[in-house]
Enzyme design. Sequence first.
Site, PDB file in Angstrom:
ATOM      1  N   SER A  90       0.940  -1.246   0.136  1.00  6.85           N
ATOM      2  CA  SER A  90       0.045  -0.006   0.030  1.00  6.85           C
ATOM      3  C   SER A  90       0.900   1.366   0.164  1.00  6.85           C
ATOM      4  O   SER A  90       0.468   2.352  -0.450  1.00  6.85           O
ATOM      5  CB  SER A  90      -0.944  -0.246   1.009  1.00  6.85           C
ATOM      6  OG  SER A  90      -1.631  -0.940   1.243  1.00  6.85           O
ATOM      7  N   GLU A 141       4.634  -0.411  14.446  1.00  3.79           N
ATOM      8  CA  GLU A 141       4.850   0.736  14.171  1.00  3.79           C
ATOM      9  C   GLU A 141       5.850   1.350  14.873  1.00  3.79           C
ATOM     10  O   GLU A 141       6.913   2.060  14.568  1.00  3.79           O
ATOM     11  CB  GLU A 141       3.790   1.547  13.910  1.00  3.79           C
ATOM     12  CG  GLU A 141       3.161   1.158  12.913  1.00  3.79           C
ATOM     13  CD  GLU A 141       2.091   0.128  12.987  1.00  3.79           C
ATOM     14  OE1 GLU A 141       2.076  -0.377  14.274  1.00  3.79           O
ATOM     15  OE2 GLU A 141       1.261  -0.410  12.089  1.00  3.79           O
TER      16      GLU A 141
HETATM   17  C1  LIG Z   1      -1.651  -0.524  13.389  1.00  3.35           C
HETATM   18  C2  LIG Z   1      -2.141  -1.046  11.993  1.00  3.35           C
HETATM   19  N1  LIG Z   1      -1.052  -1.101  11.039  1.00  3.35           N
HETATM   20  C3  LIG Z   1      -1.291  -1.726   9.834  1.00  3.35           C
HETATM   21  C4  LIG Z   1      -2.808  -1.878   9.575  1.00  3.35           C
HETATM   22  C5  LIG Z   1      -3.075  -2.376   8.155  1.00  3.35           C
HETATM   23  N2  LIG Z   1      -3.444  -3.768   8.194  1.00  3.35           N
HETATM   24  C6  LIG Z   1      -4.843  -3.998   8.032  1.00  3.35           C
HETATM   25  S1  LIG Z   1      -5.072  -5.794   7.971  1.00  3.35           S
HETATM   26  C7  LIG Z   1      -3.335  -5.887   8.130  1.00  3.35           C
HETATM   27  C8  LIG Z   1      -2.993  -7.508   8.405  1.00  3.35           C
HETATM   28  C9  LIG Z   1      -3.802  -8.168   9.465  1.00  3.35           C
HETATM   29  O1  LIG Z   1      -3.362  -9.380   9.580  1.00  3.35           O
HETATM   30  P1  LIG Z   1      -4.170 -10.237  10.679  1.00  3.35           P
HETATM   31  O2  LIG Z   1      -4.166  -9.522  11.947  1.00  3.35           O
HETATM   32  O3  LIG Z   1      -3.182 -11.683  10.534  1.00  3.35           O
HETATM   33  O4  LIG Z   1      -5.439 -10.429   9.882  1.00  3.35           O
HETATM   34  P2  LIG Z   1      -6.206 -11.427   8.992  1.00  3.35           P
HETATM   35  O5  LIG Z   1      -5.300 -12.474   8.622  1.00  3.35           O
HETATM   36  O6  LIG Z   1      -7.166 -12.215  10.056  1.00  3.35           O
HETATM   37  O7  LIG Z   1      -6.892 -10.681   7.851  1.00  3.35           O
HETATM   38  C10 LIG Z   1      -2.688  -5.020   8.113  1.00  3.35           C
HETATM   39  C11 LIG Z   1      -1.314  -4.947   8.466  1.00  3.35           C
HETATM   40  C12 LIG Z   1      -3.652  -1.658  10.566  1.00  3.35           C
HETATM   41  N3  LIG Z   1      -5.139  -1.863  10.101  1.00  3.35           N
HETATM   42  N4  LIG Z   1      -3.337  -1.226  11.789  1.00  3.35           N
END
Ligand SMILES: Cc1ncc(C[n+]2csc(CCOP(=O)(O)OP(=O)(O)O)c2C)c(N)n1
Lengths: 276, 313
Positions: free
Chosen positions: B37, B58
Site C-alpha cells: 500500500s 509501528e
Molecule cells: C496498526 C495497524 N497497522 C497496519 C494496519 C493495516 N493492516 C490491515 S489488516 C493488516 C494485516 C492483518 O493481519 P491479521 O491480523 O493476521 O488479520 P487477518 O489475516 O485475519 O486478515 C494490516 C497490516 C492496521 N489496520 N493497523
Amino acid sequence: MAQYGPPQTVSQLEKTAKELRRDVIRMLYEAKSGHPGGSLSAADIVAALYFRVMRHDPQNPSWEKRDRFIMSKGHAVPIVYAAMAGTGYFPKEELLTLRKLNSRLQGHPSAKDLPGIEASTGSLGQGLSIGLGMALGLRMDGSDSRVFVILGDGEIEEGQVWEAAMAAAHFKTENLIAILDRNRYQLDGSTDEIMNVCPVVDKWKAFGWRVLDIDGHSMHQVVHALEAAKEQTGRPTVIVAKTTKGKGVSFMENDNEYHGKAPSKDEMERALAELS
Amino acid sequence: MARPLGMATRQAYGKALVEIGKLHPNVVVLDADLSKSTMTKDFAKAYPDRFFNVGIAEANLVGVASGLATTGKIPFASSFACFLMCKGFDQLRLGVAYAENNVKIVVSHGGISIGEDGVSQMSVEDVALACELPKMVVMVPSDEHCTYQAIRAAVEHKGPVFVRTGRAKAPLVYDAPPADFAIGKAITVREGKDVTVIANGMLVGPALDAAESLAEQGVSVRVLDMHTVKPLDEEAVVKAAKETKGIVVAEEHLVHGGLGSAVAQVTARMHPARIEFVAIQDTYAESATGEELMAKYGLSEPDVIAAIRRILA
Ligand SMILES: Cc1ncc(C[n+]2csc(CCOP(=O)(O)OP(=O)(O)O)c2C)c(N)n1
Ligand SMILES: [Mg+2]
C-alpha cells in the site's frame, strides 16, 4: 436465514456460518472494497459466539448483563455485521450499505455509529487492552459477563497485545477470553515470511494464559472451546484457532490477494455457488 | 473543470525510491506490513537486502530506523500516516527529532480521500504531529512530479524529514518534476492579484481549478503550492499578504495544527491578513468514496471558490 432464538446446535451453526459467509461475499461485492480473507476465516467462531455462546439481546444492545465482544482485527467486521443482522440487531437489507456514505456500517467497526459494536477498532493491536479494561470493570461490579476478543495472527505482532496479555494474567481476569484467528497470513504475505510469530501457543502460555489449541473450522471444537473458556480458572483464556484465510471459497483460500480485495461479479457468483 | 489525474503520490514515492536506491547505496527502507500500500514493495523487490519489513509494529519501525541512522544508513520508514505517527510518536520524538537522526518518514494514506476504509485508517492529524517535532522538515507534495522532487530533496537533506503521500490518484499540477523545487520554497503555480490560495497535497489541483473558474468571472487568483509546511516559506506568505486582499489556505487536514495554522502564525507576526481556511473542521470523517468525502467535508473546488468569495465580500 436462521432466526436468533434458542442456542443453535453444532449442525445448525454449521449452516449458519455458511449463510454468514454468503452475506459477507454479497456485502463486499456491493461495497466494491473490503477484506474477505479474514472475515471468512473468522466466520465459524463468530457464528458460534453470536448464535450460541454469548449472552446478548439484539433488541437491547446495551443490556447490562450482556457479554462483550470486540473484533480487534477490525477489518474483519463484515462477518460481525452479518452475525448482527442474522440475530436481529438490524434488518438484513442494511448489510448492503456497508462502506457507503452515511451508513452505520463503517468500513471498520464504529461504536459511535452502530449499537452493539462495543469498541471502535481498525488500528490493529488495541482490542485486547480495551477488553481487559472491560473485564476489570465488569469484575469490579460483580458481573458474571464475559469479554470475548478476536485477534489476528498478524495483529499480535503489535507490542500492545503483549502488554495487555501480561497485564491480564497479572490481574487474573478469568472473564477475558481471546480468540486468535491463526490463519497464517497478514497483509504483505504469510506470517512465516513477513514476521515469524511462532511459537504461538508457548508464547501465550509463557505470558500466563490458559491456552486451548483447536481447529477453528471444526464447529464442534469451536463450541466446545468457547464453552470451556467460560470456566473459572483464575486465568484469562486464549483459544488458538487454526484457520484458513478465505475459508469456504476455494479460490480465496490461502490466496492472500483476497486479504483486502472485494470479489468481482463473476467471483461473487462463483463464491455464492460454492457456499450454497 | 477538474484537472486530469496523475498517479497517486504513494505510487510516485515507490518509483522514486527505486531510483534513489540506485544512486544512494546507503538508503535502506523499512515498512510495517503495508509495503503493498505504501509502495515500498518496489524497492523491496529491487533491493531485498536493503529492505526490512518489521511486521505490524509501528513503534518498532521508527525505533529501528533511528538505530539504522546511527550507523550511517539513510532509512526511509513507511506505513499509513495514522499508524506511524500515532504509534511511533514517542520514538519519533526521542530517537529521531531530539537525536536529530537522519531518518526519512514517508507516510501514505494521508487525509480522507482514502475513502471506504473509514476513520481508523484515515489520518487528519499527521501534519500537525510532524510539525510538533523540532527540526523535522515537513512536506506534503501535490502530485506525482512534486512527490518525486520531495523524495529527492529528502535524501539530500541531512536530518529528519517527513513526507505525506496519499492513496488516491492526485490531480496533475505539473507536466514534469518542477525544476524550481526546493525545501521551504513555495512554487507559484498561478499568478494573480486579488486573492492568494496557499494549498498543498490534494488541494492544489482544486485550488487551480477554482482560480480558473473565477478568472472567467474577472477574479484574479494566485495559487501557491506550499509543499513544505516546515520550514514555511515566510517570504511567499508575506508577499501574498501584502499584494493580495487576503489568503485562503487549503489542505486535506484538520483545521488546527497544519498549513493553516503555520500561515496564520506568520501573517500574525509579520503582516496581519484576512485568512480563510479550507480544511476539515473539528471532526473525524467516515466511510464513503474519496470524492464523496472531499465534497462532504468541504475540501473540493466549490469550497475553495466560496472561501475566495468570502474574502472578496
Ligand atoms: C496498526 C495497524 N497497522 C497496519 C494496519 C493495516 N493492516 C490491515 S489488516 C493488516 C494485516 C492483518 O493481519 P491479521 O491480523 O493476521 O488479520 P487477518 O489475516 O485475519 O486478515 C494490516 C497490516 C492496521 N489496520 N493497523
Ligand atoms: Mg492473519
